[in-house]
Design a protein around this motif. Structure first.
Motif, PDB file in Angstrom:
ATOM      1  N   THR A  11      14.646  -4.514   0.221  1.00  0.00           N
ATOM      2  CA  THR A  11      14.749  -3.281  -0.469  1.00  0.00           C
ATOM      3  C   THR A  11      16.246  -3.239  -1.012  1.00  0.00           C
ATOM      4  O   THR A  11      16.363  -2.558  -2.133  1.00  0.00           O
ATOM      5  N   ALA A  70       3.547 -11.104  -4.432  1.00  0.00           N
ATOM      6  CA  ALA A  70       3.034 -12.249  -5.164  1.00  0.00           C
ATOM      7  C   ALA A  70       3.821 -13.644  -5.086  1.00  0.00           C
ATOM      8  O   ALA A  70       3.305 -14.661  -4.858  1.00  0.00           O
ATOM      9  N   ARG A  71       5.210 -13.523  -4.843  1.00  0.00           N
ATOM     10  CA  ARG A  71       5.916 -14.873  -4.515  1.00  0.00           C
ATOM     11  C   ARG A  71       5.835 -15.404  -3.268  1.00  0.00           C
ATOM     12  O   ARG A  71       5.639 -16.494  -3.095  1.00  0.00           O
ATOM     13  N   GLY A 105       0.805  -1.370   0.046  1.00  0.00           N
ATOM     14  CA  GLY A 105       0.002   0.120   0.081  1.00  0.00           C
ATOM     15  C   GLY A 105       0.736   1.149   0.072  1.00  0.00           C
ATOM     16  O   GLY A 105       1.886   1.260   0.062  1.00  0.00           O
ATOM     17  N   HIS A 132       6.706  -2.840  -0.532  1.00  0.00           N
ATOM     18  CA  HIS A 132       6.361  -2.292  -1.882  1.00  0.00           C
ATOM     19  C   HIS A 132       6.658  -3.068  -3.302  1.00  0.00           C
ATOM     20  O   HIS A 132       6.245  -2.696  -4.404  1.00  0.00           O
ATOM     21  N   ASP A 133       7.356  -4.172  -3.008  1.00  0.00           N
ATOM     22  CA  ASP A 133       7.442  -4.902  -4.122  1.00  0.00           C
ATOM     23  C   ASP A 133       6.513  -6.004  -4.362  1.00  0.00           C
ATOM     24  O   ASP A 133       6.496  -7.046  -3.735  1.00  0.00           O
ATOM     25  N   LEU A 134       5.684  -5.811  -5.272  1.00  0.00           N
ATOM     26  CA  LEU A 134       4.586  -6.553  -5.612  1.00  0.00           C
ATOM     27  C   LEU A 134       5.044  -7.935  -6.108  1.00  0.00           C
ATOM     28  O   LEU A 134       4.447  -9.046  -5.609  1.00  0.00           O
ATOM     29  N   GLY A 135       6.255  -8.055  -6.588  1.00  0.00           N
ATOM     30  CA  GLY A 135       6.869  -9.145  -6.928  1.00  0.00           C
ATOM     31  C   GLY A 135       7.080 -10.042  -5.625  1.00  0.00           C
ATOM     32  O   GLY A 135       6.806 -11.248  -5.662  1.00  0.00           O
TER      33      GLY A 135
END
Ligand SMILES: Nc1ncnc2c1ncn2[C@@H]1O[C@H](COP(=O)(O)OP(=O)(O)OP(=O)(O)O)[C@@H](O)[C@H]1O
Ligand SMILES: Nc1ncnc2c1ncn2[C@@H]1O[C@H](COP(=O)(O)OP(=O)(O)OP(=O)(O)O)[C@@H](O)[C@H]1O
Ligand SMILES: [Mg+2]
Ligand SMILES: [Mg+2]
Lengths: 336, 330
Positions: free
Chosen positions: A195, A231-232, A53, A225-228
């Motif tokens: 990060t 997701a992982r 977010g 903040h890393d949507l990757g």
């Protein structure tokens, strides 16, 4: 008592947060920053919850509230934080000290807040092992070196006696991670833990977390903040906006069926993988985030929302359940 | 005047570690940066990527004169930076600004945000108080910080907000070159895009040049004309960003790009897993430094430092596989 709108897990959760609210007195109390405004969720054993977010939406403050590590002037105003059924907000300071590090560990967003520049990194990783597990001498040193190796620090024995300023940013981040997992916590809260890591080191670090989870049943909260990374790693995801969960659901719900306009906007700003040098403008979300010291009535996203109408600007939307695992705080969530 | 705003030749930084019996440290030399060369054209962006600990921030610190090189040269506008003194040095310090990896430690906790942002302006130029105030308000707007927040202290901001303060402070002097060390990794996707758009606009308008260090290869691909890939203190591959992204030639670059995480739960995972010992800059492997983890390692790799092979597109990589190929094809 406020029940969370949706129970994401069936078994007894390791952590259950109910209607958490906290504020910070700023400028000698002339401004009250409402950083967390009613956050609820539950986390099952061995599961991973992602918190994503807006920057400044209260992700770090929410996690610091759970661990009772709040900055000066900050106070939890309401809510319950149930860890193994017990409310952490009711614990004494000494009980909390015992719980932190041993049962719940946290990786702070800024490694240098946890590390003392004047002490050798090996000693700093050793500290929790000494206090909570009573290790000492050569056993302790070997255990620390093993942990530094596990987080991918090359030649860890030669790093034990170095000071923080002699390490790279990504090494410091992993050293803080090594200290956090050292005592085998049941719950780990990691605030932006990767990060400073490049993709290969990050991938190995995430492997390590998953392996630890498989082995010890660790439950994990990852703020990112890393949507990757979300997701992982994550089973469930909370999308925060202005101190609240705008949306909550399984990782698939969030990435495939986002229902809140903020989530939709956030995902649509992801740059696609295009050829370098195409030099198109990147998409952003129009407008300014709200001032948490002067929140407008109604939905906090309304001033930036393409769908907002009068009701959105006056009445705060409740968490609307779309299915048993998916909810969004939007009057129009079920229209999508 | 040179067409390159910045170039470095054989830039090297070795940290000497003394022996200590008490601490059991062995004497040695940390080869943090070990003889790198690159050039940054005026108005362009060069991306510097590589494994955590490979020497990117150390390179940045040398460019900013925060660390003295152990060997090698840094040229700014064709003039040697190490030799600069007096007004030349002042000019250099105005023209070259930095945004660092950790915004926390670089912001003075006892200063209010407007003073933090104004400080370089006041230190380097004679400007009237009104102008300072306007410049600060303008630059705060530009990075997406509400100008009403000017009187607050750094601790009142979230991680991402602090990073924007650091960027505003670097921009206020209108530098010609910015050294950006992970400038957007603390930001959400939307603010990240806002800052990157801003950097691109400034480049178009004022011909700013950037050295951009980032672990986010999507950001690198978005922003850079050229990419330099570092491994254990050395550049292993350098060239046009388009070609390196589409067709990385060095096995380390291939592994690095293959490990990118797709922002979707079903994302394809063709990750090349690196196994083997991660070497230390205290004791780098002989020959090719990547050989201990390289999936294509050959006997020659332990013995001979691979020479740099150049492809017709200007892409250059240091790997024996490529020198073999070019030997075969010639
Ligand atoms: N000590 C403080 N005094 C006043 N306001 C504060 C203080 N600390 C944080 N805030 C405000 O509280 C809000 C929430 O901060 P928090 O650090 O939780 O954000 P975040 O979601 O973690 O953001 P980021 O992704 O940028 O780290 C922010 O708007 C911030 O400006
Ligand atoms: N003052 C110092 N004394 C000794 N060694 C140092 C010093 N500063 C850096 N190093 C070492 O130099 C190497 C390169 O560090 P550097 O900070 O340049 O890495 P980096 O590429 O920026 O990594 P990251 O991506 O993790 O930030 C590391 O092995 C680090 O430990
Ligand atoms: Mg935060
Ligand atoms: Mg660095």
């Amino acid at each position: 008592m406020v029940e969370p709108a949706v129970n994401v897990v069936v078994e007894t959760p390791v952590l259950e947060v109910r209607d958490l609210r906290m504020f910070i007195h700023a400028d000698r109390g002339t401004r009250i920053v409402r950083a967390v405004n009613g956050l609820s969720f539950s986390l099952g054993a061995g599961r991973t919850m992602g918190i994503i977010g807006e920057s400044g939406s209260g992700k770090s403050m929410a996690s610091l509230s759970i661990l009772r590590l709040l900055p000066r002037g900050a106070r939890v105003e309401a809510g319950e934080v149930l860890f193994g059924g017990e409310n952490l907000l009711k614990k004494s300071d000494s009980e909390m000290r015992r719980i932190r590090g041993r049962h719940i560990a946290m990786i702070l967003q800024d490694p240098m807040v946890s590390l003392d520049p004047l002490f050798r990194v090996g000693e700093q990783v050793a500290e929790p092992l000494r206090t909570h597990q009573g290790l000492s001498g050569e056993t302790l040193r070997r255990r620390v070196i093993e942990l530094l190796g596990a987080v991918g620090i090359p030649a860890p024995e030669s790093r034990f006696d170095q000071y923080p300023h002699q390490m790279s940013g990504g090494m410091l981040q992993r050293i803080v991670g090594a200290a956090a997992i050292s005592c085998g916590p049941e719950l780990l809260i990691a605030d932006e833990p990767t990060t400073a890591l490049d993709p290969t080191v990050q991938a190995q670090y995430l492997d390590l977390l998953e392996e630890l989870q498989d082995r010890t049943g660790l439950s994990l909260i990852v703020i990112t903040h890393d949507l990757g990374v979300a997701a992982r790693l994550c089973d469930d995801v909370i999308v925060m906006y202005a101190g609240r969960a705008a949306e909550r659901g399984s990782v698939r719900d969030i990435f495939e069926r986002p229902a809140h306009p903020y989530t939709q906007a956030l995902l649509s700003t992801l740059p696609g993988r295009r050829a370098p040098g195409e030099h198109k403008r990147l998409k952003t979300i129009d407008g300014q985030p709200p001032d948490l010291a002067a929140l407008p009535p109604g939905c906090p996203f309304a001033p930036r929302c393409p769908r907002a109408d009068d009701r959105c600007r006056t009445e705060t939307p409740p968490e609307i359940a779309l299915d048993p695992t998916h909810m969004a705080a939007c009057w129009y969530a079920s229209d999508a | 005047m040179s067409q390159h705003i910045l170039s470095v030749e054989n830039l090297t930084k070795h940290y000497v570690q003394k022996r200590s019996f008490v601490l059991r440290t062995q004497p040695g030399v940390v080869k943090a940066v070990d003889g790198i060369d690159f050039a940054l054209p005026v108005g362009a962006t060069l991306g510097l990527v590589g494994e955590s600990g490979c020497g990117k921030s150390t390179t940045a610190k040398m460019l900013l004169r925060l660390e003295d090189p152990s060997a090698g040269k840094i040229l700014f506008d064709g003039r040697e930076v190490q030799a600069a003194t007096g007004s030349d040095l002042r000019d250099y310090r105005t023209n070259v600004q930095a945004v660092f990896q950790d915004p926390y430690s670089s912001l003075n906790p006892r200063m209010r945000v407007d003073s933090i942002i104004a400080e370089p302006l006041i230190a380097n130029r004679q400007v009237a108080a009104v102008e300072v105030r306007d410049a600060v308000a303008q630059v705060m707007g530009v990075v997406g910080l509400n100008p009403d927040w000017a009187r607050r202290f750094p601790h009142e901001f979230s991680g991402g907000q602090r990073q924007r303060i650091a960027i505003a402070r670097a921009l206020v002097l209108r530098p010609r070159l910015m050294v950006l060390d992970e400038p957007v990794s603390a930001l959400d996707v939307s603010i990240r895009a806002q800052i990157l758009n801003l950097l691109m606009d400034l480049q178009d308008q004022f011909g700013l040049s950037y050295l951009l260090i980032s672990h986010d290869l999507d950001v690198i691909a978005e922003m850079c004309a050229e990419i330099a890939v570092m491994y254990l203190g050395q550049i292993v591959e350098i060239g046009p960003a388009r070609d390196i992204v589409a067709n990385p030639r060095h096995p380390y670059t291939q592994a690095l790009f293959s490990a990118r995480l797709p922002a979707h739960p079903d994302g394809a995972a063709n990750r090349i897993r690196l196994s083997g010992e991660i070497p230390s800059p205290l004791d780098p492997p002989s020959g090719c430094r990547f050989r201990t983890r390289c999936p294509h390692v050959m006997p020659i790799c332990a013995e001979v430092l691979p020479p740099e092979s150049e492809l017709p597109n200007g892409q250059r990589a240091s790997c024996h596989l490529l020198s073999e190929q070019s030997a075969l094809s010639s």
